[in-house]
Design an enzyme around this catalytic site. Structure first.
Site, PDB file in Angstrom:
ATOM      1  N   ALA A  87       0.813  -1.211   0.000  1.00 50.98           N
ATOM      2  CA  ALA A  87       0.000   0.000   0.000  1.00 50.98           C
ATOM      3  C   ALA A  87       0.851   1.269   0.000  1.00 50.98           C
ATOM      4  CB  ALA A  87      -0.924   0.000   1.211  1.00 50.98           C
ATOM      5  N   SER A  88       2.123   1.157   0.394  1.00 56.18           N
ATOM      6  CA  SER A  88       3.001   2.334   0.457  1.00 56.18           C
ATOM      7  C   SER A  88       4.093   2.319  -0.600  1.00 56.18           C
ATOM      8  CB  SER A  88       3.652   2.440   1.842  1.00 56.18           C
ATOM      9  OG  SER A  88       2.670   2.543   2.853  1.00 56.18           O
ATOM     10  N   ASP A 138      -0.512 -10.055  -0.619  1.00 52.46           N
ATOM     11  CA  ASP A 138       0.868  -9.955  -0.129  1.00 52.46           C
ATOM     12  C   ASP A 138       1.056 -10.625   1.224  1.00 52.46           C
ATOM     13  OD1 ASP A 138      -0.555  -8.003   1.269  1.00 52.46           O
ATOM     14  OD2 ASP A 138       0.677  -6.324   0.584  1.00 52.46           O
ATOM     15  N   GLY A 156       8.934  -5.381   6.149  1.00 46.00           N
ATOM     16  CA  GLY A 156       9.742  -4.193   6.378  1.00 46.00           C
ATOM     17  C   GLY A 156       9.779  -3.737   7.819  1.00 46.00           C
TER      18      GLY A 156
END
Length: 485
Positions: free
Chosen positions: A13-14, A237, A402
């Protein structure tokens, strides 16, 4: 072929990335090379928060072009993205309507209406999916209520990763793991729930048959007119990330940490009890007959928003400042809907603390301290829920993605949950994407084989639990969780 090269297109999403993977079967060695990384962003269209799908496609093609310049033979390509969002296509394969983001506000109060119409318990028994205001079910209900004129032109409903695969291949597909995030798939059969489609008054022919991952969707033609298979991977994901999480047994939980935090366990039987409904636990589709029994936690979206608002680029420096602030001074419920897409995250946090009678953070470091501490406490809350539902003592938590690079949050998680936290791999969703391609190519036997490979070929760090939060802090946080705003 001694070395297989595959391409993983992994969109969060980022941010998004196009990664080249090489697998040496003889030596059981897997490596990743980042080819192209880019920012994923919202655009405003007709007053709505949307995805710039054309720009994402452009970045994907840029990454593939850069790989082509390396003159290596690519065996396959796979695409994974976030869940719930979709596009509608006409009979000519052109987009109809807007490419809405799940953070768009058009679904406000829609979930409540659907729950009243159909009854919460019935929906959960049918789908096994947690109630989130942006689920596809409520996005489509919002469309039905709006009744746009272009609806008559729709021929196909397509989830985002399948849409991008269609743009590369010209072939339509409906992949199982992402489809289940819609809250429109029957948890027992894995097919579209016709009663829900009828409730939405949507033609059944919009919805293609759902396929398990592993099939070849179609072929991408490169500039040399070579046909490269685009394989349907676990296209959600989180599903890909879980594939690459080296869970050793049923006593291990996972936390996929990024813009969202998703904490869960893996089961071969869904959990749709009254207790799991009350805890709002989801049963998303996995691979090889597995279910991802998990819960969404707002995640590092809050921290990313603070950094963006305050123009902070020195993340390490900010976290260093956070470490000098007394833990658990500031508390919020990170899953409160007011944090989903506020105009200002700083103000949303400050207003929330003021309304709840808590100490109000003011500086970026204080706001970040509030976020990290509150996330860690919410991790504990969800961890205890999962342990109760699983009826088994959970002894380890694997953090991947992440967010696993945030040592402060990892240690806080170990402290609050009271168990060892093992971090890595960072690029879990990319690796899971690659893993499914290698299984489809008959290079790797199955998920267990792949996890063993990941355990040997990636770096892991263990955080042992230290000082837990006080009982007063825990009770104060529980009050926030149980407060209905």
């Amino acid at each position: 072929m001694s070395i297989r090269y595959t391409v993983a297109i992994d969109l969060g999403a980022s941010s998004g990335r196009v990664m080249l993977a090489s697998f040496d079967k003889a030596h059981q060695q897997l490596s990743l090379t980042e080819i192209h990384r880019f920012t994923n962003r919202f655009i405003m269209n007709e007053g709505h928060t949307c995805w710039d799908l054309d720009l994402l496609e452009q970045h994907i093609r840029t990454g593939l072009s850069l790989i082509e310049q390396q003159n290596i033979v690519i065996s396959s390509i796979g695409i994974d993205t976030w869940g719930v969002d979709y596009v509608l296509l006409n009979a000519q394969g052109e987009r109809v309507g807007l490419s809405y983001s799940y953070r768009d506000k058009r679904t406000e109060n829609v979930m409540r209406q659907v729950q009243q119409d159909l009854k919460t318990e019935w929906i959960y028994q049918q789908t096994g999916i947690q109630f989130l205001p942006f689920n596809t079910l409520y996005q489509l209900k919002a469309m039905q209520l709006e009744a746009p004129s272009w609806r008559e032109n729709v021929a196909h409903f397509v989830m985002i990763p399948d849409y991008l695969a269609y743009r590369l291949t010209g072939e339509l597909n409906c992949e199982y793991t992402n489809a289940t995030t819609s809250q429109l798939v029957d948890v027992k059969t894995g097919d579209w729930n016709k009663a829900l489609l009828d409730y939405l008054q949507l033609p059944h022919h919009w919805f293609m048959p759902i396929k398990q991952p592993g099939n070849t969707i179609g072929y991408w033609q490169n500039s040399k007119n070579e046909a490269i298979p685009v394989i349907s991977v676990a296209s959600h994901d989180t599903a890909s990330a879980v594939i690459a999480t080296p869970l050793k047994d049923q006593q291990c939980a996972y936390l996929s940490s990024g813009t969202w935090s998703l904490m869960g366990i893996e089961r071969f039987i869904p959990c749709v009890s009254t207790q799991s409904l009350h805890a709002n636990i989801t049963n998303e589709g996995g691979v090889e007959g597995r279910y991802r029994v998990l819960k969404n936690i707002m995640g590092l979206w809050l921290f990313q928003s603070i950094c963006k608002e305050h123009h902070i680029t020195d993340i390490a420096g900010l976290i260093n400042d956070v470490e000098h602030i007394t833990p658990f001074t500031y508390l919020i419920n990170p899953n409160d809907e007011c944090f989903l897409n506020p105009d200002s995250m700083s103000k949303a946090i400050q207003d929330y603390c003021q309304q709840q009678g808590k100490i109000v953070p003011s500086t970026p470091a204080q706001l970040s301290r509030c976020i990290f501490d509150s996330l860690a406490l919410l991790y504990r809350y969800v961890f205890l829920e999962l342990q109760t539902l699983h009826c088994t003592q959970l002894t380890q938590l694997h953090i991947v993605g992440g967010g696993s690079q945030n040592a402060l949050l990892n240690q806080l998680c170990a402290n609050t949950c009271g168990i060892p936290v093992i971090t890595g791999p960072i690029e879990a969703s990319t690796l899971g994407n690659v893993g499914l391609q290698l299984i489809a190519l008959n290079e790797i036997k199955d998920i267990d084989h792949f996890r063993h490979l990941i355990s040997k070929s990636t770096t892991h760090t263990t955080f042992m639990p230290k000082a837990p939060p006080s009982e007063d802090v825990w009770q104060s946080f529980l009050q926030l969780i149980e407060t209905k705003r």
